[in-house]
Design an enzyme around this catalytic site. Structure first.
Site, PDB file in Angstrom:
ATOM      1  N   ARG A  23       0.822  -1.220   0.000  1.00 51.86           N
ATOM      2  CA  ARG A  23       0.000   0.000   0.000  1.00 51.86           C
ATOM      3  C   ARG A  23       0.851   1.263   0.000  1.00 51.86           C
ATOM      4  NH1 ARG A  23      -5.439  -1.285   2.117  1.00 51.86           N
ATOM      5  NH2 ARG A  23      -5.935  -2.912   0.636  1.00 51.86           N
ATOM      6  N   ARG A  27      -4.084   6.345   0.744  1.00 53.44           N
ATOM      7  CA  ARG A  27      -4.693   7.524   1.367  1.00 53.44           C
ATOM      8  C   ARG A  27      -3.760   8.340   2.255  1.00 53.44           C
ATOM      9  NH1 ARG A  27      -9.755   4.313   3.557  1.00 53.44           N
ATOM     10  NH2 ARG A  27      -8.085   2.791   3.473  1.00 53.44           N
ATOM     11  N   ARG A  36      -8.563  10.917  -5.495  1.00 52.46           N
ATOM     12  CA  ARG A  36      -9.730  10.150  -5.042  1.00 52.46           C
ATOM     13  C   ARG A  36     -10.982  11.000  -4.844  1.00 52.46           C
ATOM     14  NH1 ARG A  36     -12.325   7.084  -3.855  1.00 52.46           N
ATOM     15  NH2 ARG A  36     -12.071   5.811  -1.992  1.00 52.46           N
ATOM     16  N   ASP A  72      -6.485  -3.658  -7.082  1.00 45.61           N
ATOM     17  CA  ASP A  72      -7.076  -4.273  -5.901  1.00 45.61           C
ATOM     18  C   ASP A  72      -7.279  -5.752  -6.202  1.00 45.61           C
ATOM     19  OD1 ASP A  72      -8.384  -3.452  -3.180  1.00 45.61           O
ATOM     20  OD2 ASP A  72      -9.724  -4.936  -4.045  1.00 45.61           O
ATOM     21  N   TYR A 148     -14.163 -13.357   0.635  1.00 47.82           N
ATOM     22  CA  TYR A 148     -15.044 -12.226   0.303  1.00 47.82           C
ATOM     23  C   TYR A 148     -16.312 -12.699  -0.396  1.00 47.82           C
ATOM     24  CZ  TYR A 148     -11.521  -8.845   1.711  1.00 47.82           C
ATOM     25  OH  TYR A 148     -10.650  -8.107   2.451  1.00 47.82           O
TER      26      TYR A 148
END
Ligand code: CP3
Length: 342
Positions: A23, A27, A36, A72, A148
């Site tokens: 990562r 952010r 974003r 992702d 998931y």
């Protein structure tokens, strides 16, 4: 000369300890947050120009020894038609979670050129701008992707996916095999487009007992890594809370194992043996602390690795959104200033 990440993956002398961060684009960067504001995460993944810009941000800002494709693990699922969204501060949420054996039919094979041409386009563009610095391609581990699909989203205890594994192991195995097939196609396309190494993020694999991992997952991983070997790029196999699984994960066939901060690196090497490179494992939470602590923590990781060939410095998991960007650059400089392997 910056340390050679690819050499370290192969446990060859690398001219120092290479470093990158899971990562490393995200952010914590004001530039990323700005992008974003106008685009969703999945839009960025599907727009090669913006994906390239985001992927290269940390390379230029931090001086890391490898780039990782901004994407992702859910991208190839979306590409074969699974309806999902990524919720802020939650993660992937599946519109109609898998509840029966028939649901597996919703996972058709991935044809990267048709289903996700933007992935190869972004990889090609990024590689052409990296001036020889390696790009890491990646995909999700079949169990982590299955978690998931079956849970419907992030989970604490994985009761539904484990329930499937125990009640109907044949269906569970078919689900994992299909996901491994999709992951392989996704990774192969990235290598064709220029990715120089691959990481499998099997983040939630540490929720399994060693028995269940060996019985229900390891054979699928061995098949996947055997196929990846034909692509002739180094592979890294990463999971969280895997201290008890490491000897088994070492049998999966990856070149390197990624470990989190809950295991001492010297202990990881003792368990795994010397036939693998090891990647890790600074606690990402430590980066929120004062620099002297960050410095001590970084030196402790380096000391535990003891300059063995095949140490790739990284965090134990992804960079947290509240991390001060400057701290990461200082960690890179500190790792690069440490003595090369003996
Ligand atoms: O390392 C990198 O720089 C590449 C970026 C990357 C993303 N996802 C972008 C992203 C990588 C390697 C991933 C893989 C991924 N995605 C994993 C495996 C790694 C891990 O963290 O264990 C998993 C489990 C996912 C699923 C997922 N996607 C989660 C759990 C989340 C977090 C949700 C949140 O808001 O905290 C996402 C969203 C996501 N993927 C973000 C990023 C940068 C969050 C930021 C955003 O929404 O812009």
């Amino acid at each position: 000369m910056s340390p050679d990440f690819l050499a370290a993956c192969r446990r060859q002398p690398a001219g120092g300890t290479p470093v990158w961060f899971m990562r490393q684009a995200g952010r914590y960067q004001p530039e990323y947050r700005k992008i974003r504001e106008r685009r969703s995460l999945l839009e960025i993944c599907a727009l090669p120009d913006i994906c390239t810009e985001v992927t290269l941000l940390p390379v230029h800002q931090l001086g890391v020894d490898a780039a990782i494709l901004f994407s992702d693990i859910t991208v190839p699922l979306l590409a074969v038609g699974v309806h999902l969204r990524i919720e802020e501060n939650v993660g992937p949420v599946i519109e109609r979670p898998f509840t029966s054996a028939q649901d597996i039919e919703r996972l058709r094979p991935l044809v990267p050129e048709e289903d996700e041409p933007y992935v190869s386009a972004a990889v090609g563009q990024i590689v052409s701008e990296l001036n020889g610095l390696p790009l890491i391609g990646f995909g999700g581990g079949p169990f982590t992707l299955a978690s998931y699909l079956v849970e419907g989203g992030p989970s604490r205890q994985y009761l539904k996916v484990k329930g499937l594994m125990w009640e109907d192991p044949a269906t569970f195995r078919r689900l994992l095999e299909r996901l491994a097939e999709i992951t392989f196609a996704h990774l192969e396309a990235q290598v064709r487009a220029g990715a120089a190494a691959l990481q499998i993020f099997d983040s939630w694999i540490g929720s399994l007992t060693p028995y269940d991992y060996r019985t229900h997952v390891l054979p699928v991983m061995q098949g996947l890594f055997a196929r990846l070997r034909s692509l002739s790029v180094p592979t890294i196999y990463f999971g969280v809370e895997t201290a008890g699984l490491l000897p088994l994960m070492a049998e999966a066939g990856a070149d390197a194992l990624g470990v989190d901060w809950r295991v001492d690196l010297a202990e990881a090497w003792r368990v795994v043996g010397t036939r693998h490179a090891i990647q890790g494992n600074l606690d990402p939470a430590l980066l929120l602390g004062p620099w002297p602590e960050v410095e001590r923590g970084t030196r402790r990781v380096l000391a535990a690795a003891n300059a063995r060939p095949g140490h790739i410095f990284n965090l134990g998991h992804g960079v947290l959104p509240t991390t001060p960007p400057d701290i990461l650059r200082r960690v890179v400089d500190l790792v690069h200033a440490s003595p090369a392997e003996m």
